[in-house]
Design an enzyme around this catalytic site. Structure first.
Site, PDB file in Angstrom:
ATOM      1  N   ASN A   9       0.859  -1.182   0.000  1.00 39.89           N
ATOM      2  CA  ASN A   9       0.000   0.000   0.000  1.00 39.89           C
ATOM      3  C   ASN A   9       0.897   1.236   0.000  1.00 39.89           C
ATOM      4  O   ASN A   9       1.488   1.578   1.021  1.00 39.89           O
ATOM      5  CB  ASN A   9      -0.907  -0.039   1.240  1.00 39.89           C
ATOM      6  N   TRP A  10       0.980   1.881  -1.155  1.00 40.53           N
ATOM      7  CA  TRP A  10       1.897   3.032  -1.285  1.00 40.53           C
ATOM      8  C   TRP A  10       1.390   4.254  -0.547  1.00 40.53           C
ATOM      9  O   TRP A  10       2.112   5.238  -0.399  1.00 40.53           O
ATOM     10  CB  TRP A  10       2.081   3.398  -2.767  1.00 40.53           C
ATOM     11  N   LYS A  11       0.120   4.229  -0.169  1.00 41.16           N
ATOM     12  CA  LYS A  11      -0.499   5.406   0.458  1.00 41.16           C
ATOM     13  C   LYS A  11      -0.276   6.629  -0.444  1.00 41.16           C
ATOM     14  O   LYS A  11      -0.214   6.465  -1.660  1.00 41.16           O
ATOM     15  CB  LYS A  11       0.029   5.603   1.881  1.00 41.16           C
ATOM     16  N   HIS A  93      -9.529   0.907   5.172  1.00 39.20           N
ATOM     17  CA  HIS A  93      -8.216   1.151   5.784  1.00 39.20           C
ATOM     18  C   HIS A  93      -8.405   2.114   6.959  1.00 39.20           C
ATOM     19  O   HIS A  93      -9.229   3.038   6.886  1.00 39.20           O
ATOM     20  CB  HIS A  93      -7.243   1.741   4.756  1.00 39.20           C
ATOM     21  N   GLU A  95      -6.814   4.585   7.916  1.00 37.40           N
ATOM     22  CA  GLU A  95      -6.653   6.010   7.594  1.00 37.40           C
ATOM     23  C   GLU A  95      -7.920   6.578   6.957  1.00 37.40           C
ATOM     24  O   GLU A  95      -8.200   7.768   7.075  1.00 37.40           O
ATOM     25  CB  GLU A  95      -5.409   6.201   6.707  1.00 37.40           C
ATOM     26  N   GLU A 165      -5.012  -4.801  10.814  1.00 39.25           N
ATOM     27  CA  GLU A 165      -4.034  -3.715  10.926  1.00 39.25           C
ATOM     28  C   GLU A 165      -4.303  -2.932  12.202  1.00 39.25           C
ATOM     29  O   GLU A 165      -5.116  -1.987  12.195  1.00 39.25           O
ATOM     30  CB  GLU A 165      -4.151  -2.782   9.713  1.00 39.25           C
ATOM     31  N   GLY A 171       2.771   2.592  10.759  1.00 39.40           N
ATOM     32  CA  GLY A 171       3.686   3.707  10.571  1.00 39.40           C
ATOM     33  C   GLY A 171       4.379   4.154  11.845  1.00 39.40           C
ATOM     34  O   GLY A 171       4.995   5.212  11.883  1.00 39.40           O
ATOM     35  N   SER A 210       3.805  -1.858  10.430  1.00 38.64           N
ATOM     36  CA  SER A 210       5.254  -1.870  10.621  1.00 38.64           C
ATOM     37  C   SER A 210       5.901  -3.220  10.306  1.00 38.64           C
ATOM     38  O   SER A 210       6.842  -3.631  10.985  1.00 38.64           O
ATOM     39  CB  SER A 210       5.608  -1.401  12.037  1.00 38.64           C
ATOM     40  N   GLY A 231       3.055  -1.016   4.339  1.00 40.35           N
ATOM     41  CA  GLY A 231       3.046   0.410   4.044  1.00 40.35           C
ATOM     42  C   GLY A 231       4.460   0.899   3.767  1.00 40.35           C
ATOM     43  O   GLY A 231       5.016   0.681   2.695  1.00 40.35           O
ATOM     44  N   GLY A 232       5.083   1.512   4.765  1.00 42.30           N
ATOM     45  CA  GLY A 232       6.401   2.128   4.603  1.00 42.30           C
ATOM     46  C   GLY A 232       7.427   1.265   3.865  1.00 42.30           C
ATOM     47  O   GLY A 232       8.128   1.745   2.970  1.00 42.30           O
TER      48      GLY A 232
HETATM   49  P1  13P Z   1       3.179   0.570   7.757  1.00 48.54           P
HETATM   50  O1  13P Z   1       3.752  -0.718   7.177  1.00 48.54           O
HETATM   51  O2  13P Z   1       3.841   1.787   7.246  1.00 48.54           O
HETATM   52  O3  13P Z   1       3.045   0.495   9.224  1.00 48.54           O
HETATM   53  O4  13P Z   1       1.652   0.662   7.168  1.00 48.54           O
HETATM   54  C1  13P Z   1       0.815  -0.432   7.252  1.00 48.54           C
HETATM   55  C2  13P Z   1      -0.420  -0.150   6.485  1.00 48.54           C
HETATM   56  O5  13P Z   1      -1.194   0.710   6.852  1.00 48.54           O
HETATM   57  C3  13P Z   1      -0.660  -0.910   5.251  1.00 48.54           C
HETATM   58  O6  13P Z   1      -1.940  -0.680   4.757  1.00 48.54           O
END
Ligand code: 13P
Length: 248
Positions: A9-11, A93, A95, A165, A171, A210, A231-232
């Site tokens: 997930n590149w966000k 998600h 967010e 999640e 993050g 993470s 994510g990251g």
């Molecule tokens: P991180 O891996 O940056 O914690 O993000 C996880 C995430 O929200 C994937 O959708």
């Protein structure tokens, strides 16, 4: 045996250049027996779909509207995602739930739209730090899951990947321990299994929060963890590929 699944997930990161470069590096890599999906921002979907065409890599949207079409400025429909070559879409998600106030019902309606357009839905559930500290983790994730079961039916999970999640691990560099994650995954699987034993056994439940190359293998070795939503660490192809290797 459930096949492992890893999503990136590149966000809201990247650029057109990064989209082509990252996708190229992933397409060219030797990826074992693991399903891989990339979720770039909407404007780069075409790039990523083009760069991954003919490969095993699937592409998905980070969100999809609960509506089929109409006067909803800024929204993107599941049909549009399908039209540009997506095979999946994320729904719920944290967010989106947190910053866009998406309710459980709205998330369920999004999943219904995604499935109605023959896409795989990646349904995200997870508790906040406050909810965990209050001992409400099971209640919260069960409620989030229940909304989708009630709306779409248990057999819909044949086309859903469930992602646990925990919001406090996203993050933050603070990963759920393999034991903490396994406990919630087992609970989610037992809910699915209570509705339909076959669905309980076959649904992929992946962990996000993470995940890094250094902790992925231990998480993915848990009996009810079928991969990850990253994510990251998906913004560097070497890290993302190392995580895919840990799942393969
Ligand atoms: P991180 O891996 O940056 O914690 O993000 C996880 C995430 O929200 C994937 O959708």
């Amino acid at each position: 045996m459930r096949r492992k699944w890893v999503g990136g997930n590149w966000k809201m990161h990247g650029s057109r250049q990064m989209a082509s470069r990252m996708t190229g590096a992933i397409v060219d890599a030797e990826i074992g027996d693991v399903e891989v999906a990339l979720f770039p921002p909407f404007p780069y979907l075409r790039e990523v779909c083009a760069a991954s065409a003919g490969s095993k890599i699937a592409v998905g949207g980070q969100d999809a509207s609960e509506h089929e079409s109409g006067a909803y400025t800024g929204e993107v429909s599941a049909a549009m995602l399908k039209d540009v070559g997506c095979r999946l879409a994320l729904a719920g998600h944290s967010e989106r739930r947190q910053y866009h106030h998406e309710s459980d019902d709205e998330v369920a309606a999004k999943v219904a739209q995604i499935l109605a357009n023959d896409l795989t839905a990646v349904l995200c559930v997870g508790e906040t730090l406050r909810e965990r500290e209050d001992g409400r983790t099971a209640e919260v994730v069960s409620r989030q899951l229940r909304a989708v079961i009630d709306r779409c039916g248990i057999t819909a999970f044949g086309r859903i990947v469930l992602a646990y999640e925990p919001v406090w691990a996203i993050g933050t560099g603070r990963t759920a321990s393999p034991g903490q994650a396994q406990e919630v995954h087992a609970l989610l699987r037992s809910h699915l299994g209570a509705g339909d034993a076959r669905i309980g056994g076959s649904t992929r439940i992946v962990y996000g929060g993470s995940v890094k190359p250094g902790n992925a293998a231990e998480l993915f070795a848990q009996p009810d963890i079928d991969g990850g939503l990253i994510g990251g660490a998906c913004l560097e192809s070497a890290d993302f590929l190392a995580i895919c290797a840990a799942a393969g």
